[in-house]
Motif scaffolding. Structure first.
Motif, PDB file in Angstrom:
ATOM      1  N   UNK A   1       8.368  16.339  -2.563  1.00 20.66           N
ATOM      2  CA  UNK A   1       7.741  15.361  -3.451  1.00 20.66           C
ATOM      3  C   UNK A   1       7.044  16.039  -4.623  1.00 20.66           C
ATOM      4  N   UNK A   2       6.703  15.240  -5.623  1.00 17.67           N
ATOM      5  CA  UNK A   2       5.926  15.739  -6.749  1.00 17.67           C
ATOM      6  C   UNK A   2       4.458  15.829  -6.366  1.00 17.67           C
ATOM      7  N   UNK A   3       3.849  14.684  -6.019  1.00 21.63           N
ATOM      8  CA  UNK A   3       2.425  14.647  -5.673  1.00 21.63           C
ATOM      9  C   UNK A   3       2.157  13.583  -4.616  1.00 21.63           C
ATOM     10  N   UNK A   4       0.984  13.687  -3.994  1.00 24.29           N
ATOM     11  CA  UNK A   4       0.539  12.657  -3.066  1.00 24.29           C
ATOM     12  C   UNK A   4       0.225  11.361  -3.779  1.00 24.29           C
ATOM     13  N   UNK A   5      -0.217  11.475  -5.036  1.00 24.26           N
ATOM     14  CA  UNK A   5      -0.530  10.262  -5.806  1.00 24.26           C
ATOM     15  C   UNK A   5       0.718   9.407  -5.993  1.00 24.26           C
ATOM     16  N   UNK A   6       1.820  10.036  -6.341  1.00 32.76           N
ATOM     17  CA  UNK A   6       3.059   9.279  -6.492  1.00 32.76           C
ATOM     18  C   UNK A   6       3.556   8.755  -5.147  1.00 32.76           C
ATOM     19  N   UNK A   7       3.265   9.496  -4.092  1.00 33.42           N
ATOM     20  CA  UNK A   7       3.642   9.043  -2.756  1.00 33.42           C
ATOM     21  C   UNK A   7       2.963   7.722  -2.426  1.00 33.42           C
ATOM     22  N   UNK A   8       1.741   7.530  -2.942  1.00 31.88           N
ATOM     23  CA  UNK A   8       0.941   6.349  -2.588  1.00 31.88           C
ATOM     24  C   UNK A   8       1.571   5.038  -3.022  1.00 31.88           C
ATOM     25  N   UNK A   9       2.471   5.069  -4.006  1.00 29.48           N
ATOM     26  CA  UNK A   9       3.047   3.819  -4.521  1.00 29.48           C
ATOM     27  C   UNK A   9       3.833   3.059  -3.463  1.00 29.48           C
ATOM     28  N   UNK A  10       4.329   3.762  -2.431  1.00 31.77           N
ATOM     29  CA  UNK A  10       5.159   3.097  -1.412  1.00 31.77           C
ATOM     30  C   UNK A  10       4.366   2.121  -0.563  1.00 31.77           C
ATOM     31  N   UNK A  11       3.042   2.248  -0.534  1.00 26.93           N
ATOM     32  CA  UNK A  11       2.233   1.339   0.290  1.00 26.93           C
ATOM     33  C   UNK A  11       2.036  -0.020  -0.371  1.00 26.93           C
ATOM     34  N   UNK A  12       2.167  -0.087  -1.700  1.00 28.58           N
ATOM     35  CA  UNK A  12       1.862  -1.327  -2.419  1.00 28.58           C
ATOM     36  C   UNK A  12       2.757  -2.496  -1.976  1.00 28.58           C
ATOM     37  N   UNK A  13       4.095  -2.358  -1.946  1.00 29.42           N
ATOM     38  CA  UNK A  13       4.923  -3.480  -1.486  1.00 29.42           C
ATOM     39  C   UNK A  13       4.604  -3.909  -0.052  1.00 29.42           C
ATOM     40  N   UNK A  14       4.201  -2.949   0.775  1.00 22.89           N
ATOM     41  CA  UNK A  14       3.854  -3.282   2.164  1.00 22.89           C
ATOM     42  C   UNK A  14       2.595  -4.120   2.204  1.00 22.89           C
ATOM     43  N   UNK A  15       1.571  -3.711   1.466  1.00 18.58           N
ATOM     44  CA  UNK A  15       0.333  -4.497   1.426  1.00 18.58           C
ATOM     45  C   UNK A  15       0.579  -5.880   0.817  1.00 18.58           C
ATOM     46  N   UNK A  16       1.366  -5.935  -0.236  1.00 18.05           N
ATOM     47  CA  UNK A  16       1.627  -7.218  -0.888  1.00 18.05           C
ATOM     48  C   UNK A  16       2.393  -8.167   0.024  1.00 18.05           C
ATOM     49  N   UNK A  17       3.332  -7.628   0.785  1.00 13.86           N
ATOM     50  CA  UNK A  17       4.053  -8.487   1.734  1.00 13.86           C
ATOM     51  C   UNK A  17       3.122  -8.948   2.843  1.00 13.86           C
ATOM     52  N   UNK A  18       2.388  -8.022   3.406  1.00 12.56           N
ATOM     53  CA  UNK A  18       1.538  -8.326   4.549  1.00 12.56           C
ATOM     54  C   UNK A  18       0.486  -9.367   4.207  1.00 12.56           C
ATOM     55  N   UNK A  19      -0.187  -9.163   3.082  1.00 10.75           N
ATOM     56  CA  UNK A  19      -1.289 -10.051   2.737  1.00 10.75           C
ATOM     57  C   UNK A  19      -0.869 -11.181   1.798  1.00 10.75           C
ATOM     58  N   UNK A  20       0.340 -11.137   1.281  1.00  9.91           N
ATOM     59  CA  UNK A  20       0.807 -12.176   0.378  1.00  9.91           C
ATOM     60  C   UNK A  20       1.720 -13.175   1.029  1.00  9.91           C
TER      61      UNK A  20
END
Length: 703
Positions: A668-687
């Motif tokens: 990977x490039x960075x951990x910061x870029x890795x973090x983007x994968x959690x957004x769709x999961x949170x949006x599905x779960x709570x949306x």
């Protein structure tokens, strides 16, 4: 003895014989007149056989009752001992077997082959090192009786097989294949009570060809068998696992279990019969990995018993003494749709976050309920098509990206800066620092003769801003002051570097320590302590451990035992056979103030840090910690390169956490870029899900 006594005894004996003769006449008359038809029918029967009827395997569901694995009916090709050419007519056997193999090769179909001799890529016959149990049996006194035993060469074994089965007139390849079937029959104890399975899941057109040419294929029959049906062939592969032919070791294991059960003197005759009828045979299937393996004893059903009567006119009558009972239904904690969302989000991020073109993309994601330990999603990429596992096995094993490996549970990584919240907790609780403690970061840190670097010059920071900005200098100094033993005291409480206890196979990982260094004949240096404080040195944690560690911080310090099996129901879902209750492994017993300080730093990582860019459209308030670690990797050409692994641990909502997520991205490039994968999961779960109930048995599953 007096004459009168002898006379009386003769008279008594005569009377007894007369009475017995009269009873015999009456019984004979009753047999002929009253039960004559019954016994005549029995006399007209040529054969009565009793056989076991295999039960279908249990189904696997997600937490909402959606099927992940079900059954479909297919055809197996089996040899029936009563009609198959006898062993004394070996050439007739060879003709039937050769014809079958030719038919299957013509249709590009596989047949069961466990012979421990195979041709390598150069066309040389070699011993199959993965079938040494079968090899030892083949050369033993039970079969070939080769004097050299396991020292025998492949050619010596093949010549012995050719002689044993009269295969001199066949080509080497054909002789080897016919011998493989004959060996399989011998190994599986082919008999009247144990038919031999030649091939599984055979297409109907091939079955029809065999049935239409019954004279050519004497004793070869079709048998309806249940096969696994998957609603999604790639998203859950590592979780579900596969079912395959039972191995010699698995058979021995189950045989020993059966012996132990049968040794119970309290068993009734009926119970003993059921146990023996349900005993594994070498023709059986067995869970090889994942849930199929972990829940084998529940998923396997109870075999039935069937009688088959063949009358003199050739008519066949079948009757069940007991019908087979399908295996139990396993309900998982996994949400099927959430798993798919997580898999896509991870795949998209891996492409976007790829570091080196010399290596492929791979990673893992675990989503966990903070309040119970239930695993809601577990993704490992690359994945594989579970329906092609056996067909593509050689290619999958040779793949350098290891698609068969479950990275979520079985890969252990140096966690990088995701370690820093644990170190902060340790330092705060041990009073080495407090919220007002500050440390100056000028970009470098000198310890004895070593110089360590930070990614930036942050100036003065306290613990909260050090977590937010992921300052190495702050944690180098904190780690040095704290010491490795105190650091590890809290890491142990948080479950890092130890198995979690989940039902599936998992790696243990490792906590960097003086003891581990010494065990490997190495010396622990001061530099190891400061490196361990930022998630380097010998620290190795699995994504599951990282998710559970994050969940423990999020929920206030209670570490739960992760689990992926919520319950087991009877096949008709009328009865709960087993149900998992959340299990507390330990509480870390740290102050609420300490946790709030650390959680605030994690909150700021997502609000203000490098990850904030990706969370502009996230519908829930998230706290998290990024991490990046360096690893050495070797290209196919043999060049060693330094690459990054990216990490992200997080929980949400910030004020009342429900779920925790851990993500790993290899190359990977960075951990910061890795973090983007959690957004769709949170949006599905709570949306899309307005309320996420605790994973369990949906009400509609229980009548």
């Amino acid at each position: 003895m007096s004459v009168n006594l002898r006379k009386r005894r003769r008279i008594s004996g005569t009377v007894i014989i007369g009475v017995l003769f009269l009873l015999l006449v009456i019984a004979l008359g009753r047999t002929q007149l009253v039960n004559g038809e019954k016994y005549k029918a029995a006399a007209d029967s040529l054969a009565v056989s009793v056989s076991s009827v295999k039960a279908s395997r249990g189904e696997i569901l997600d937490c909402n009752g959606l099927p992940l694995v079900t059954n479909r009916t297919g055809n197996s090709i089996v040899f029936k001992h009563a009609d198959f050419p006898a062993a004394k007519n070996q050439q007739e056997r060879n003709d039937v077997i050769f014809s079958l193999i030719s038919l299957f090769e013509k249709n590009d179909l596989e047949w069961k082959d466990i012979l421990p001799l195979k041709y390598n890529k150069k066309g040389v016959l070699v011993i199959d090192k993965e079938r040494m149990t079968e090899f030892e049996y083949m050369v033993s006194e039970n079969m070939l009786e080769l004097e050299k035993g396991t020292d025998s060469t492949a050619d010596e074994c093949m010549q012995a097989l050719i002689k044993r089965y009269g295969l001199e007139e066949y080509s080497p390849e054909d002789a080897r294949n016919i011998a493989a079937v004959c060996f399989g029959m011998k190994y599986a104890s082919f008999s009247v009570v144990s038919p031999y399975t030649f091939a599984e899941d055979v297409p109907t057109n091939v079955v029809a060809t065999i049935m239409e040419n019954s004279e050519k294929y004497a004793g070869v029959a079709s048998e309806a068998v249940g096969y696994r049906e998957y609603k999604d062939t790639t998203s859950y592969s590592h979780i579900l696992g596969v079912v395959g032919s039972i191995s010699a070791d698995e058979y021995a294991l189950e045989s020993n279990k059966l012996k132990e059960k049968l040794s119970d003197e309290a068993l009734t005759g009926a119970q003993i019969s059921v146990l023996k009828n349900n005993a594994y045979t070498l023709n059986d299937s067995y869970g090889k990995s994942g849930i199929e393996y972990a829940m084998e004893s529940y998923l396997r059903g109870v075999n039935g018993i069937k009688t088959t009567t063949t009358a003199s006119d050739g008519s066949v009558t079948e009757a069940y003494l007991s019908k087979p009972v399908q295996g139990n239904t396993v309900v998982t904690t996994v949400d099927a749709e959430l798993q798919k969302v997580a898999a896509k989000a991870l795949a998209d991020m891996l492409v976007d976050n790829k570091n080196s073109s010399y290596f492929g993309t791979a990673g893992a994601m675990v989503v966990m309920n903070c309040k119970t330990g239930a695993v809601l999603a577990s993704v490992s990429l690359p994945s594989y098509d579970i329906t092609r596992y056996f067909k593509d096995y050689d290619k999958l094993v040779a793949d350098t990206e290891s698609p068969l490996w479950n990275r979520s549970l079985q890969s252990a990584y140096a966690p990088g800066s995701t370690m820093k919240p644990a170190v902060a907790i340790a330092a705060l609780e041990e009073k080495e620092i407090d919220i007002n403690s500050s440390c100056y970061c000028g970009g470098t840190y000198v310890l004895e003769d070593q110089t360590f670097k930070c990614l930036s010059s942050h100036g003065y920071l306290n613990v909260t801003t050090a977590i937010e900005k992921s300052c190495n200098i702050f944690f180098f100094e904190t780690g040095k002051t704290l010491g490795i033993d105190k650091m590890n005291k809290y890491c142990n409480l948080l479950g890092l570097g130890q198995k979690t206890g989940i039902e599936l196979p998992e790696a243990e990982g490792m906590l960097a320590s003086i003891a581990n260094k010494e065990a490997n004949n190495q010396v622990w240096n001061p530099g190891d302590t400061v490196q361990a404080a930022i998630g380097q040195s010998d620290n190795l944690f699995t994504p599951l451990q990282l998710a559970n560690y994050c969940a423990t911080i999020a929920n206030g310090g209670t570490r739960y035992k992760p689990y992926i099996i919520k319950s087991v129901l009877s096949a008709d879902m009328s009865e709960i056979i087993y149900e998992t209750e959340p299990t507390v492994l330990n509480t870390i017993n740290v102050s609420d103030k300490t946790l709030e300080i650390v959680k605030e730093g994690m909150h700021n990582v997502v609000k203000n840090g490098a990850s904030s860019y990706y969370y502009k459209d996230c519908i829930v308030d998230v706290a998290g910690k990024t991490g990046t670690s360096q690893v050495k990797r070797t290209t196919e050409s043999g060049v060693t390169m330094t690459c990054n692994n990216g990490f992200f641990i997080s929980f949400a909502p910030y004020d009342d956490p429900e779920i925790a997520i851990a993500i790993v991205a290899e190359n990977a490039l960075t951990g910061s870029q890795t973090s983007q994968a959690a957004v769709p999961v949170y949006n599905y779960y709570f949306g899309q899900r307005t309320k996420y109930d605790t994973a369990g048995i949906p009400d509609n599953l229980i009548p």
